[in-house]
Every structure is written in structure tokens, then in C-alpha cells.
Enzyme design. Structure first.
Site, PDB file in Angstrom:
ATOM      1  CB  VAL A 168      -0.964  -0.012   1.195  1.00 23.96           C
ATOM      2  CG1 VAL A 168      -1.768   1.284   1.258  1.00 23.96           C
ATOM      3  CG2 VAL A 168      -1.906  -1.214   1.112  1.00 23.96           C
ATOM      4  CG  ASP A 169       3.851   2.671   3.151  1.00 25.75           C
ATOM      5  OD1 ASP A 169       3.145   3.680   3.274  1.00 25.75           O
ATOM      6  OD2 ASP A 169       4.436   2.127   4.095  1.00 25.75           O
ATOM      7  CB  SER A 170       5.263   0.435  -2.894  1.00 19.76           C
ATOM      8  OG  SER A 170       6.273   0.106  -1.965  1.00 19.76           O
TER       9      SER A 170
END
Length: 388
Positions: A168-170
């Protein structure tokens, strides 16, 4: 000398950890001057070090997302620190910030305040959950958003298992970069200056758009979820399967592929079985189908099955672990590893994925030391104080 799309643009990076720094890394690779603003003790990811013997110097969350940036230390708890940041913003095209909602507004550095300070500056806000929800003021990291957004759905029984990397971060980092580039284009073409806002929760939901679309339509009929023991969409057989040695993933749900698949595995009668006669039937009876395929696939190794299925024009691949990936031929041929220097020590980092014919995105190989470019602040102060 080749040019890059963002040559001459200045980006202020007020983010930490993965999503925001990755977004700004993409822009640095596209030519932007990215000034990373850190607290006096440095951003948190500098202290997330490896624990494997011999690799303790590696900072896997910081190193791949901060190549080629400048680092300046600014203490935003002090008035003079806020003043320094304001001077930076006056000379910048974009501010990317990932602080808790309201933090910068209280310091006079919210989007409306920055618009008065620098009307051409694109203000970009990154948050965990976004505004307009009961969670908007809550801090959040990848695994929290995974849990809240349903990313742990459809798992085998037992304790929920997190995706073991920052998906999700990436994904959010790339969405932020895309949004900033669109905002810059909007400004250059039409003179419109946007306030860009991206939330990790929205990105996590977008990543699951097919299943959440199904769920919205199920819920509208009064059904909470698909029946136990069947797949909720007609894509069987597909997924991971064990073999005699190693695991594979395969996809043979398209009718033409299914017809070939049953011949290749030596079970042509499955094509006439009423439980497996079409995609929908196979998915409704996925438990029974998988039991049959587990028996068949247990007769050969992963490498053997991949070779057989690939030769038949079917989609199959071996399940590789991280050591297999970095040692693989394709990883080397794709030039995914960059030799970088961090605090005088060589480290290998992953490149950002896009490739361009006219310029190289991997020319920055230095990872900034904390405050290594503090002199920039004095130079910008002098520039701002100079008479016009």
C-alpha cells in the site's frame, strides 16, 4: 547533455518512511531538485536498520527512496525553523507533506497559507485515511491501512496474514508522483494550481477494485459474502498450487486454456465433468477442483510443471523467494540493482521502475547524509533577501 522532464523544478519533501519519499524519489529520477527536510534527529526510516549479520549498515526503508536528494535539517518546533521552511517554499514548485492533519496549518504552512506565500506552489498532502472520515486524524502505517481496507480478506482460516511488504505504501508513492506530475502539467498548460490530496486508504481500496466492486453489488442484494467453498469470481483454476518440489502459480480459467490444460495434465475427462464444465461451474466447485489438481500436480516438481505448461502456451510460473529473485537471470538482465553510496559505504538499492529512451533515471547514486546540505538554507535566505 540529455535533459529530463523535471529539470529546473524544486520539490520540498516533508515526508517520512516509504510512500512520500518514494513519490519524491520518482520526481528526483525525472530531474527535479528534491530537498528533503528532516528534523534535527533525521527522519524515522534512517533508524530502521537491518539486523542480519554483516548487513547492519543497510537501511532498507530509507536507502531506495532517497537517492540524489539534498538533506537539510529544520526544527519546525522553533519559529526560526518555520521561517526557514517558508523561505524554501517561496522558491519551490511543489511541497509534498505527510504530517498528521492540521500539523502544518497550526504552523502557518497549510495549503491556503502556502498559496499566499507562493501562488504557483502545488501543495500535496499525503495521509493514511484522508479527510471526511472518522479516522481522518489518526496516524496510520501500511499494515494498519491493509487491515482497515480489507486487504487481509479471502485468506485461509487461521490468523490473518499481512502482505509481508509495503504494497500500500509503495502503490501510494506512485499515485502521489502521478498526481503531482498531472498537477504540474495542469499548471503549465492552463495556469491552474491544484491542492493535491492522496490517502493510503483510498489507494488500498483501489488496489482491490475488482473484489470491492463485487462486494458492493453483493451487499445490494442482501448477501454479505460469497458462499463458503467457492471462489467469488469465475477464475478457476488460478492461483498457487503445491507440487512434488516447490510451488507454482498457474492460470487456466479461459475456456481455450482450460481445454489445453486438461489434456496436458492427462485428465481430459475433467472437461466433461458437470462441476467443471465452464468457468462459473469450476469456481462454484473450486474446493473439489483443487483437490483433483493437488493430486495431479504432486506427481512432478515445480520446474517440470512450469516447463510443460509453458511449452503448451499456458500461464504458469515458479513461486520464488526473495533470495531466488535477486539471484535470477531476469533480475540481472533488467538492471534492477543500483550501486549507491550511503555515508561513504556502498549499498545496493532497487531502481524506480519506469524506463525512458531519452534519459537515464539511475544517474543519482548518492544517498544524502543527515543535514549534508544545510548550507542550502543559508544560500536560499541570501537569495530571498537580495534586492530585486
Amino acid at each position: 547533455m540529455s535533459t529530463r522532464p523535471l529539470d529546473g523544478y524544486r520539490i520540498i519533501d516533508l515526508t517520512a518512511n516509504v510512500a512520500g519519499p518514494l513519490a519524491c524519489q520518482v520526481m528526483a529520477d525525472l530531474g527535479a531538485e528534491v530537498i528533503k527536510v528532516e528534523p534535527p534527529t533525521g527522519e524515522a526510516a534512517r533508524r530502521i536498520t537491518a539486523t542480519a549479520p554483516g548487513a547492519e549498515h543497510v537501511t532498507p526503508y530509507f536507502s531506495p527512496n532517497n537517492r540524489g536528494k539534498s538533506s537539510v535539517r529544520i526544527d519546525l518546533t522553533l519559529p526560526e525553523g518555520v521561517a526557514s521552511l517558508m523561505r524554501l517554499i517561496e522558491t519551490s514548485d511543489v511541497v509534498v507533506q505527510g504530517m498528521r492533519p492540521g500539523t502544518l496549518e497550526r504552523k502557518g504552512l497549510g495549503p491556503k497559507q502556502v498559496a499566499k506565500l507562493n501562488p504557483r506552489c502545488i501543495y500535496t498532502s499525503l495521509s493514511a485515511y484522508g479527510g471526511g472520515s472518522p479516522l481522518e486524524d489518526r496516524a496510520g502505517i501500511d499494515m494498519m491501512v491493509q487491515a482497515e481496507a480489507g486487504c487481509l480478506s479471502a485468506q485461509p482460516t487461521g490468523a490473518p496474514r499481512l502482505i509481508p511488504f509495503q504494497l500500500v505504501d509503495s502503490a501510494t508513492g506512485h499515485v502521489v508522483a502521478q498526481a503531482v506530475l498531472a498537477a504540474l502539467l495542469h499548471r503549465e498548460r492552463f495556469g491552474v494550481v491544484n491542492h493535491v490530496a492522496v490517502s493510503m486508504y483510498d489507494v488500498a481500496c483501489s488496489l482491490q477494485s475488482n473484489y470491492l466492486t463485487l462486494q458492493m453489488n453483493l451487499s445490494a442484494t442482501g448477501v454479505r459474502e460469497a458462499p463458503t467453498g467457492s471462489r467469488p469470481v469465475a477464475v478457476e483454476p488460478s492461483g498457487a498450487f503445491p507440487t512434488a518440489a516447490g510451488d507454482i502459480v498457474l492460470a487456466a480459467y479461459v475456456p481455450a486454456h482450460w481445454a489445453v490444460f486438461v489434456q496436458v495434465i492427462g485428465r481430459p475427462e475433467l472437461a466433461q465433468d458437470p462441476r467443471f464444465v465452464d468457468q462459473a461451474a469450476r469456481s462454484v466447485h473450486s474446493t473439489e477442483l483443487r483437490a483433483v489438481l493437488f493430486d495431479v500436480l504432486s506427481t512432478r516438481s515445480a520446474d517440470e510443471w512450469v516447463a510443460i505448461l509453458d511449452a503448451a502456451g499456458l500461464m504458469a510460473a515458479r513461486v520464488n523467494m526473495w533470495p531466488d529473485v535477486v539471484a535470477s537471470e531476469i533480475f540481472a538482465r533488467r538492471n534492477l540493482s543500483i550501486h549507491a553510496v550511503q555515508d561513504g559505504v556502498e549499498v545496493d538499492v532497487i531502481r524506480t521502475p519506469a524506463r525512458f529512451s531519452a534519459f537515464d533515471t539511475t544517474q543519482h547514486t548518492t544517498i544524502p547524509s543527515l543535514g549534508g546540505d544545510d548550507s542550502l538554507l543559508a544560500g536560499i535566505a541570501e537569495q530571498n533577501d537580495s534586492p530585486a
